[in-house]
Motif scaffolding. Sequence first.
Motif, PDB file in Angstrom:
ATOM      1  N   ALA A 186      -5.343  -1.334   0.088  1.00  0.00           N
ATOM      2  CA  ALA A 186      -5.179  -0.448   1.244  1.00  0.00           C
ATOM      3  C   ALA A 186      -6.536   0.134   1.615  1.00  0.00           C
ATOM      4  O   ALA A 186      -7.264   0.622   0.754  1.00  0.00           O
ATOM      5  CB  ALA A 186      -4.203   0.665   0.913  1.00  0.00           C
ATOM      6  N   LEU A 187      -6.854   0.065   2.910  1.00  0.00           N
ATOM      7  CA  LEU A 187      -8.102   0.612   3.425  1.00  0.00           C
ATOM      8  C   LEU A 187      -7.830   1.312   4.750  1.00  0.00           C
ATOM      9  O   LEU A 187      -7.494   0.653   5.732  1.00  0.00           O
ATOM     10  CB  LEU A 187      -9.141  -0.494   3.665  1.00  0.00           C
ATOM     11  N   ALA A 188      -7.972   2.616   4.783  1.00  0.00           N
ATOM     12  CA  ALA A 188      -7.867   3.395   6.020  1.00  0.00           C
ATOM     13  C   ALA A 188      -6.632   3.052   6.844  1.00  0.00           C
ATOM     14  O   ALA A 188      -6.726   2.770   8.034  1.00  0.00           O
ATOM     15  CB  ALA A 188      -9.131   3.216   6.848  1.00  0.00           C
ATOM     16  N   GLY A 189      -5.471   3.041   6.209  1.00  0.00           N
ATOM     17  CA  GLY A 189      -4.235   2.802   6.928  1.00  0.00           C
ATOM     18  C   GLY A 189      -3.920   1.353   7.212  1.00  0.00           C
ATOM     19  O   GLY A 189      -2.907   1.053   7.826  1.00  0.00           O
ATOM     20  N   PHE A 204      -6.164 -11.870   4.934  1.00  0.00           N
ATOM     21  CA  PHE A 204      -5.513 -11.375   6.133  1.00  0.00           C
ATOM     22  C   PHE A 204      -5.670  -9.867   6.171  1.00  0.00           C
ATOM     23  O   PHE A 204      -5.835  -9.235   5.136  1.00  0.00           O
ATOM     24  CB  PHE A 204      -3.997 -11.675   6.110  1.00  0.00           C
ATOM     25  N   THR A 205      -5.563  -9.309   7.345  1.00  0.00           N
ATOM     26  CA  THR A 205      -5.424  -7.862   7.464  1.00  0.00           C
ATOM     27  C   THR A 205      -4.030  -7.598   8.023  1.00  0.00           C
ATOM     28  O   THR A 205      -3.494  -8.401   8.788  1.00  0.00           O
ATOM     29  CB  THR A 205      -6.487  -7.237   8.390  1.00  0.00           C
ATOM     30  N   VAL A 206      -3.456  -6.509   7.601  1.00  0.00           N
ATOM     31  CA  VAL A 206      -2.127  -6.115   8.084  1.00  0.00           C
ATOM     32  C   VAL A 206      -2.184  -4.655   8.524  1.00  0.00           C
ATOM     33  O   VAL A 206      -2.986  -3.875   8.019  1.00  0.00           O
ATOM     34  CB  VAL A 206      -1.033  -6.315   7.004  1.00  0.00           C
ATOM     35  N   ASN A 207      -1.315  -4.308   9.457  1.00  0.00           N
ATOM     36  CA  ASN A 207      -1.250  -2.925   9.922  1.00  0.00           C
ATOM     37  C   ASN A 207      -0.488  -2.069   8.911  1.00  0.00           C
ATOM     38  O   ASN A 207      -0.086  -2.545   7.847  1.00  0.00           O
ATOM     39  CB  ASN A 207      -0.632  -2.855  11.325  1.00  0.00           C
ATOM     40  N   GLU A 208      -0.271  -0.808   9.267  1.00  0.00           N
ATOM     41  CA  GLU A 208       0.403   0.120   8.353  1.00  0.00           C
ATOM     42  C   GLU A 208       1.813  -0.339   7.989  1.00  0.00           C
ATOM     43  O   GLU A 208       2.247  -0.184   6.848  1.00  0.00           O
ATOM     44  CB  GLU A 208       0.479   1.516   8.969  1.00  0.00           C
ATOM     45  N   THR A 209       2.522  -0.894   8.954  1.00  0.00           N
ATOM     46  CA  THR A 209       3.877  -1.369   8.676  1.00  0.00           C
ATOM     47  C   THR A 209       3.843  -2.537   7.702  1.00  0.00           C
ATOM     48  O   THR A 209       4.615  -2.582   6.735  1.00  0.00           O
ATOM     49  CB  THR A 209       4.590  -1.778   9.981  1.00  0.00           C
ATOM     50  N   GLY A 210       2.949  -3.481   7.943  1.00  0.00           N
ATOM     51  CA  GLY A 210       2.802  -4.610   7.033  1.00  0.00           C
ATOM     52  C   GLY A 210       2.403  -4.160   5.639  1.00  0.00           C
ATOM     53  O   GLY A 210       2.893  -4.687   4.632  1.00  0.00           O
TER      54      GLY A 210
END
Length: 91
Positions: free
Chosen positions: A15-18, A31-37
């Motif tokens: 986890a990095l900054a949300g 991959f990068t994922v958003n907060e929901t992911g």
Amino acid sequence: MNERYHRHADLRLTALAGEGVVLHLGSRRYFTVNETGLTILTALEHPKTFDELVVAVCAEFDVAADEAAETTRAFLAQCLKAEVIRADGAD
């Protein structure tokens, strides 16, 4: 749904900054994922059903269950395609 979802054994999550950074060691992809992911993948530290994941999303965000279900379903489909997670039938 009776399937239980779980993260691939070669998956690493940070986890990095949300957001989340996902590294798949086996395929050497990230991959990068958003907060929901990030919420969904964090919940999948231990196998969960679709309904359990929807509850996790609802608990984390102020969102209706039907919206959480739609978002969760779409995210799981992307993750299955990318082989980030696996789905197994219930025992």
